[in-house]
Design a protein around this motif. Structure first.
Motif, mmCIF file in Angstrom:
data_model
loop_
_atom_site.group_PDB
_atom_site.id
_atom_site.type_symbol
_atom_site.label_atom_id
_atom_site.label_comp_id
_atom_site.label_asym_id
_atom_site.label_seq_id
_atom_site.Cartn_x
_atom_site.Cartn_y
_atom_site.Cartn_z
ATOM 1 N N MET A 62 13.955 -11.165 12.430
ATOM 2 C CA MET A 62 14.413 -11.721 13.704
ATOM 3 C C MET A 62 13.796 -13.079 13.994
ATOM 4 O O MET A 62 14.424 -13.929 14.634
ATOM 5 N N THR A 111 17.743 -14.075 17.301
ATOM 6 C CA THR A 111 17.470 -13.054 18.317
ATOM 7 C C THR A 111 16.668 -13.599 19.480
ATOM 8 O O THR A 111 16.998 -13.382 20.653
ATOM 9 N N PRO A 159 21.019 -8.138 20.634
ATOM 10 C CA PRO A 159 19.552 -8.087 20.589
ATOM 11 C C PRO A 159 18.948 -7.068 21.550
ATOM 12 O O PRO A 159 17.937 -6.432 21.239
ATOM 13 N N ALA A 196 18.203 -5.148 12.478
ATOM 14 C CA ALA A 196 17.885 -6.575 12.396
ATOM 15 C C ALA A 196 18.681 -7.243 11.279
ATOM 16 O O ALA A 196 19.206 -8.358 11.445
ATOM 17 N N GLU A 231 21.373 -10.336 11.945
ATOM 18 C CA GLU A 231 21.140 -11.693 11.449
ATOM 19 C C GLU A 231 21.987 -12.033 10.221
ATOM 20 O O GLU A 231 22.347 -13.192 10.023
#
Length: 421
Positions: free
Chosen positions: A69, A74, A219, A248, A252
């Motif tokens: 992150m 995030t 998030p 995560a 991402e």
């Protein structure tokens, strides 16, 4: 025995030996000197046993999730989300910083990761809003320590490894103290900004707020999944760590597309380096804890410091002082491993709830990380912001005073840490 143990530790630390070497040699010397008939293989068994706890699997996974992150979007999305709602009030940008650190702490569990992920983008926003640099840095590193109280928390995991307490219960118990810290910081910065006449930002429209909420929904799923899953018993803290890594990576890699699959190798390498350092300390700490327990050093120390039948308040006050001072000089993981076996048996015998004790220990670890001379967040800020030591610590006293007040409240009112379990 105590004199020999302390002398050897101080000697090797002055010679600049790594902490894990000191934690192995000192207790071995005590055992060889006072218990020559003990089997040396037991020491090796204890070192290996130190890293066999199942709950330790959560440590590298939470670190890995935080590293992913930090490399992505995030933190920025969380910042934008909080700022749209509170940025326009007095101290709004400072409150945004503290609140976002709290949210990111519910994802990472690491104060240093929070300083980097939230501090780097937020510092420029604060400076542009009229805040002085020393006020900005003190706010960032102080707010980052909320990550140790809000689940997940690596320090809490270490405490539970040493004591056998429930990680899930301790995670949940940290929510109220963590939010209490956020409240103190928010109120202080509201009145401080009002007193200094710091300009307020423009109040955003509800359309802009709705957009920020949409951007932050993904998030914000982190703390919801982790807290709700553990609280409901749907999964364990270790399983929550694995889910955090998966979540995560999905965010991402696939949703935000801020990192590529090939980047995961370098991120994993960084995680492995940090995890290796933590696990070496844990292994050495297990030997240290076992040796001092075998030699009955905790009983000797606690009797000398507290007397035969100390009161609960006296025990908690001594725990607060020792852990606070220890974390001023040494990493909190080391302090938890060394001091917890000394105070834990006496505290439980006196009727102190292990979770209540764990919150106090974790809070002192948090305070110590921003306390001169060697608080880890101080040096993280020096490196990240390229600012001198004295500039970083200049405005910390106000936050340290607030944290001491919170410590007193939690000692006097145990339900602040026990209400949710």
């Amino acid at each position: 025995m105590v004199a020999l143990l302390m002398s050897i530790m101080i000697f090797f630390l002055l010679l600049n030996f790594p902490m894990f070497i000191t934690m192995i040699i000192a207790p071995l010397a005590v055992l060889i000197r006072y218990f020559p008939n003990i089997n040396p293989l037991l020491a090796i068994q204890q070192i290996v046993a130190g890293i066999q706890a199942y709950v330790l699997l959560a440590v590298p996974m939470f670190i890995f999730a935080a590293d992913i992150m930090c490399a992505g979007q995030t933190s920025k999305r969380l910042l934008d989300f909080v700022e749209t709602f509170v940025g326009h009030i007095h101290g709004g940008m400072a409150i945004t910083t503290a609140a976002t650190c709290t949210l990111f702490g519910a994802i990472s569990g690491s104060t240093q990761a929070t300083v980097v992920a939230i501090g780097k983008p937020m510092r420029n926003r604060l400076l542009d809003s009229g805040y002085r640099d020393e006020d900005t840095i003190a706010l960032i590193i102080s707010s980052a320590i909320i990550a140790l109280l809000i689940p997940p928390s690596i320090s809490m995991i270490m405490y539970c490894v040493v004591t056998g307490a429930s990680v899930g219960d301790l995670f949940i118990a940290g929510v109220i103290p963590g939010l209490l810290m956020l409240l103190f910081f928010a109120v202080y910065n509201y009145f401080d900004a009002k007193r200094k006449g710091i300009p307020r930002t423009k109040k955003l429209t509800w359309g802009e707020r709705v957009k920020a909420v949409k951007d932050a929904i993904a998030p914000l799923g982190f703390p919801v999944i982790i807290f709700a899953g553990i609280y409901s018993g749907f999964f364990s803290p270790t399983e929550a760590a694995a889910i955090a890594v998966l979540y995560a990576a999905i965010l991402e890699l696939l949703l935000f597309k801020t990192i590529k699959l090939k980047d995961l190798a370098n991120i994993a390498l960084s995680t492995a380096i940090v995890t290796s350092a933590v696990f070496i300390l844990v292994a050495a700490g297990q030997l240290f804890s076992w040796a001092i327990s075998y030699a009955k050093i905790p009983q000797l120390l606690t009797t000398a410091l507290l007397g035969v039948n100390p009161s609960v308040i006296k025990i908690l006050a001594m725990v607060t002082i020792f852990f606070f001072v220890g974390c001023m000089f040494v990493d909190s993981i080391v302090v938890i491993i060394i001091l917890t076996p000394i105070f834990y048996p006496l505290a439980v015998k006196a009727g102190i709830h292990p979770i209540h004790l764990g919150i106090i220990v974790t809070l002192q670890a948090a305070i110590g990380s921003i306390s001169p001379p060697f608080g880890c967040n101080i040096f993280t800020a020096c490196a990240v912001f390229d600012r001198p030591f004295l500039k970083v610590i200049k405005k910390l006293p106000a936050y340290l005073i607030m944290l001491v007040m919170i410590s007193v409240l939690i000692i006097v009112f145990p339900q602040l840490s026990l209400a949710l379990i």
